[in-house]
Design a protein around this motif. Structure first.
Motif, PDB file in Angstrom:
ATOM      1  N   HIS A 109       0.914  -1.184   0.032  1.00 59.44           N
ATOM      2  CA  HIS A 109      -0.037   0.041   0.152  1.00 59.44           C
ATOM      3  C   HIS A 109       0.889   1.250   0.177  1.00 59.44           C
ATOM      4  O   HIS A 109       0.625   2.114  -0.679  1.00 59.44           O
ATOM      5  CB  HIS A 109      -0.855   0.140   1.356  1.00 59.44           C
ATOM      6  CG  HIS A 109      -2.277  -0.297   1.001  1.00 59.44           C
ATOM      7  ND1 HIS A 109      -3.161   0.299   0.347  1.00 59.44           N
ATOM      8  CD2 HIS A 109      -3.156  -1.261   1.614  1.00 59.44           C
ATOM      9  CE1 HIS A 109      -4.329  -0.136   0.321  1.00 59.44           C
ATOM     10  NE2 HIS A 109      -4.219  -1.193   1.010  1.00 59.44           N
ATOM     11  N   ASP A 116      -5.456   5.345  -4.511  1.00 57.04           N
ATOM     12  CA  ASP A 116      -6.662   4.648  -4.484  1.00 57.04           C
ATOM     13  C   ASP A 116      -6.695   3.061  -4.748  1.00 57.04           C
ATOM     14  O   ASP A 116      -7.424   2.412  -5.378  1.00 57.04           O
ATOM     15  CB  ASP A 116      -7.916   5.269  -5.468  1.00 57.04           C
ATOM     16  CG  ASP A 116      -7.370   5.512  -6.737  1.00 57.04           C
ATOM     17  OD1 ASP A 116      -6.209   5.211  -7.087  1.00 57.04           O
ATOM     18  OD2 ASP A 116      -8.154   5.658  -7.687  1.00 57.04           O
ATOM     19  N   VAL A 128      -6.344  -0.782  -3.827  1.00 57.18           N
ATOM     20  CA  VAL A 128      -7.170  -1.533  -3.034  1.00 57.18           C
ATOM     21  C   VAL A 128      -6.547  -2.947  -2.997  1.00 57.18           C
ATOM     22  O   VAL A 128      -5.997  -3.360  -3.892  1.00 57.18           O
ATOM     23  CB  VAL A 128      -8.451  -1.822  -3.274  1.00 57.18           C
ATOM     24  CG1 VAL A 128      -9.388  -2.559  -2.299  1.00 57.18           C
ATOM     25  CG2 VAL A 128      -9.357  -0.419  -3.369  1.00 57.18           C
ATOM     26  N   ASP A 166      -7.476  -3.681   9.737  1.00 54.84           N
ATOM     27  CA  ASP A 166      -8.578  -2.833  10.358  1.00 54.84           C
ATOM     28  C   ASP A 166      -7.998  -1.693  11.161  1.00 54.84           C
ATOM     29  O   ASP A 166      -8.160  -0.737  10.929  1.00 54.84           O
ATOM     30  CB  ASP A 166      -9.690  -3.451  10.909  1.00 54.84           C
ATOM     31  CG  ASP A 166     -10.605  -4.286  10.073  1.00 54.84           C
ATOM     32  OD1 ASP A 166     -10.522  -3.756   8.858  1.00 54.84           O
ATOM     33  OD2 ASP A 166     -11.207  -5.321  10.390  1.00 54.84           O
ATOM     34  N   LEU A 184      -6.308   0.350   6.438  1.00 51.95           N
ATOM     35  CA  LEU A 184      -6.000   0.092   5.194  1.00 51.95           C
ATOM     36  C   LEU A 184      -7.192  -0.407   4.422  1.00 51.95           C
ATOM     37  O   LEU A 184      -8.034  -1.130   5.224  1.00 51.95           O
ATOM     38  CB  LEU A 184      -4.813  -0.938   4.992  1.00 51.95           C
ATOM     39  CG  LEU A 184      -3.479  -0.783   5.617  1.00 51.95           C
ATOM     40  CD1 LEU A 184      -2.557  -1.784   5.662  1.00 51.95           C
ATOM     41  CD2 LEU A 184      -2.970   0.382   4.837  1.00 51.95           C
ATOM     42  N   ARG A 185      -7.144  -0.147   3.315  1.00 51.74           N
ATOM     43  CA  ARG A 185      -8.201  -0.470   2.142  1.00 51.74           C
ATOM     44  C   ARG A 185      -8.193  -1.726   1.818  1.00 51.74           C
ATOM     45  O   ARG A 185      -7.282  -2.038   1.076  1.00 51.74           O
ATOM     46  CB  ARG A 185      -8.107   0.560   1.057  1.00 51.74           C
ATOM     47  CG  ARG A 185      -9.532   1.075   0.701  1.00 51.74           C
ATOM     48  CD  ARG A 185      -9.515   2.178  -0.194  1.00 51.74           C
ATOM     49  NE  ARG A 185     -10.775   2.028  -1.022  1.00 51.74           N
ATOM     50  CZ  ARG A 185     -11.030   2.733  -2.105  1.00 51.74           C
ATOM     51  NH1 ARG A 185     -10.175   3.646  -2.590  1.00 51.74           N
ATOM     52  NH2 ARG A 185     -11.902   2.526  -2.625  1.00 51.74           N
ATOM     53  N   TYR A 186      -9.002  -2.457   2.068  1.00 52.14           N
ATOM     54  CA  TYR A 186      -9.231  -4.009   1.583  1.00 52.14           C
ATOM     55  C   TYR A 186     -10.274  -4.612   1.288  1.00 52.14           C
ATOM     56  O   TYR A 186     -11.199  -3.805   1.814  1.00 52.14           O
ATOM     57  CB  TYR A 186      -8.103  -4.954   2.561  1.00 52.14           C
ATOM     58  CG  TYR A 186      -9.039  -5.311   3.626  1.00 52.14           C
ATOM     59  CD1 TYR A 186      -9.980  -6.397   3.711  1.00 52.14           C
ATOM     60  CD2 TYR A 186      -8.594  -4.545   4.925  1.00 52.14           C
ATOM     61  CE1 TYR A 186     -10.653  -6.632   4.844  1.00 52.14           C
ATOM     62  CE2 TYR A 186      -9.417  -4.864   6.014  1.00 52.14           C
ATOM     63  CZ  TYR A 186     -10.277  -5.902   6.151  1.00 52.14           C
ATOM     64  OH  TYR A 186     -10.950  -6.286   7.401  1.00 52.14           O
ATOM     65  N   GLU A 187     -10.397  -5.682   0.543  1.00 47.56           N
ATOM     66  CA  GLU A 187     -11.580  -6.243   0.387  1.00 47.56           C
ATOM     67  C   GLU A 187     -11.368  -7.747   0.200  1.00 47.56           C
ATOM     68  O   GLU A 187     -10.301  -8.185  -0.231  1.00 47.56           O
ATOM     69  CB  GLU A 187     -12.312  -6.026  -1.010  1.00 47.56           C
ATOM     70  CG  GLU A 187     -13.014  -4.427  -0.982  1.00 47.56           C
ATOM     71  CD  GLU A 187     -13.682  -4.288  -2.440  1.00 47.56           C
ATOM     72  OE1 GLU A 187     -14.136  -5.071  -3.117  1.00 47.56           O
ATOM     73  OE2 GLU A 187     -13.849  -2.975  -2.623  1.00 47.56           O
ATOM     74  N   ALA A 199      -8.822   1.011  -7.195  1.00 43.89           N
ATOM     75  CA  ALA A 199     -10.270   0.679  -6.975  1.00 43.89           C
ATOM     76  C   ALA A 199     -11.231   0.732  -8.395  1.00 43.89           C
ATOM     77  O   ALA A 199     -11.033   1.786  -9.333  1.00 43.89           O
ATOM     78  CB  ALA A 199     -10.930   1.554  -6.102  1.00 43.89           C
TER      79      ALA A 199
END
Ligand code: AMP
Length: 422
Positions: free
Chosen positions: A155, A165, A167, A249, A253-256, A278
């Motif tokens: 990241h 942006d 992810v 979390d 951080l941005r995750y899916e 993203a």
């Protein structure tokens, strides 16, 4: 005129106007590797085919279809069939780890590498036959903290490159305890829909059903209904994965979670991930990919050693950074010129002093008129010209601002500061 020769298909020449952006990607990789306390390693560009066949899996695309074979100019048929250009860095690094007995060093080992990889794939935009990767690997650390640390590192690279942006798409594909049950579930599911599979997938279904999920041509609806590895995790793998998610979390951080990220190679276990911008999840748009490979060292003849790493595509990161508006040019250019055609050595001496002060300097060695030299300097993109004349006897030069057209005399030692504030 003789016929021109072009570069091999699927390769790119780095052109001068792209050099600064490329160097910046490399500089970020080096700097982050250092700040995250990784040590540099390098392995050969070619290795034995067997290393990749065993490490990545015989039926992986990388081995089955994309291997760049290397043959020596002489030697036996057998010897010539033995080597391949490396398609990815992990197998070579783990081979070196085992070969040099690195397990006895104080660990976990944190290693990084930067260099070209080769895959004989169909070339298209963003997919090359030679491309560069920044790669980091941690050997001897079962996680889960290091899993989160590496995802954060990828990241950070992308953010520092100007790609805000990005992810992380994450999955866990289990280990030797829970994978057999999951494999069986996939074989049963896809076995009922064999007519909708590609020839490759039908053939691979029994050997490695996870690879069916990785098939670029897999029917999307069929993929959507497939059993998910995260629903088949054993308690230990589930706890490991949940711990990674909690850490991510905590770091904000941005995750899916994406059950389709299974990675195409045999060596992966537990955490797997890929990075995309993203909303841009095309085949050629992954910016980085990696995961845990707790069984690889053993598979390559070493002791059981947990491992995790990722490879980040420098070519793709550079393209994505440019699209995100990150601009990189070389440093401000200073030209050194003189009206006196015989004054050559002082031009070089002045250029060297300015370079020693950290400036990017290009001396003009021609005997053109001063005006012509200044014009040429502007065309080359110089912002400043340092004019060398008789004043040098007093230690002075004339500094000319090429865009404003103004100039003044000052001591040579003050030029760098004057440029810095102008
Ligand atoms: P992979 O191990 O295939 O996930 O590769 C790691 C990263 O390397 C990818 O996320 C891409 O950024 C980059 N990459 C992989 N294959 C190519 C290719 N053929 N051309 C350019 N970049 C690539």
């Amino acid at each position: 005129m003789a016929r021109q020769i072009s570069a091999p298909r699927g390769t790119r020449d780095l052109l001068p106007e792209e050099g600064a952006a490329w160097s910046r990607m490399e500089a970020i990789a080096r700097d982050l590797s250092d700040r995250y306390a990784f040590d540099r390693v390098d392995t050969p560009l070619f290795e034995r085919v067997e290393l990749f066949a065993r490490g990545l899996g015989e039926s992986s695309d990388a081995v089955e279809k994309e291997m760049f074979r290397v043959s020596g100019a002489s030697g036996s048929e057998e010897e010539r069939a033995e080597w391949a250009l490396r398609p990815e860095p992990t197998a070579g690094i783990v081979r070196a780890f085992v070969e040099h007995g690195m397990h006895v060093r104080p660990g976990p080992l944190r290693l990084w590498m930067l260099g070209p990889m080769f895959r004989y794939d169909r070339p298209q935009a963003g997919r090359y036959r030679q491309f560069a990767q920044w790669d980091v690997e941690v050997l001897g650390d079962p996680g889960p903290m290091v899993d989160a640390e590496l995802i954060e590192l990828a990241h950070r690279f992308l953010a520092e490159a100007g790609i805000q942006d990005a992810v992380a798409y994450l999955n866990s594909i289990g280990d030797e305890t829970c994978r057999p049950g999951y494999r069986q579930a996939l074989i049963e599911y896809f076995g009922q829909h064999e007519d909708r599979l590609t020839d490759d997938s039908r053939r691979r279904l029994q050997v490695n059903p996870l690879r069916v999920l990785d098939d670029r041509l897999l029917d999307r609806e069929l993929a959507g209904g497939a059993p998910r590895s995260i629903d088949h995790l054993c308690d230990a793998c589930r706890e490991h994965f949940n711990a990674v998610l909690r850490l991510l979390d905590g770091l904000g951080l941005r995750y899916e979670i994406d059950p389709s990220i299974v990675r195409g190679l045999d060596y992966y276990t537990r955490t797997t991930f890929e990075f995309f911008v993203a909303g841009r999840r095309g085949q050629q748009q992954a910016l980085a990919g990696g995961g845990r490979y707790d069984g690889l060292a053993e598979l390559l003849g070493g002791r059981a050693t947990p491992g995790i790493g990722f490879g980040l595509g420098i070519d793709r990161a550079m393209i994505a950074a440019a699209e995100a508006g990150a601009t990189t040019g070389p440093g401000t250019l200073v030209a050194v010129v003189s009206a006196d055609p015989d004054v050559l050595e002082p031009r070089l001496r002045v250029a060297n002093e300015l370079r020693a002060a950290g400036l990017r300097v290009r001396p003009d060695g021609s005997s053109r008129k001063l005006g012509r030299q200044l014009e040429a300097a502007s065309k080359l993109g110089a912002r400043w010209a340092v004019i060398v004349g008789e004043e040098l006897d007093q230690g002075n030069v004339v500094l000319r601002d090429l865009s404003a057209g103004e100039q003044r005399e000052l001591p040579l030692g003050e030029v760098a500061a004057a440029i810095g504030s102008g």
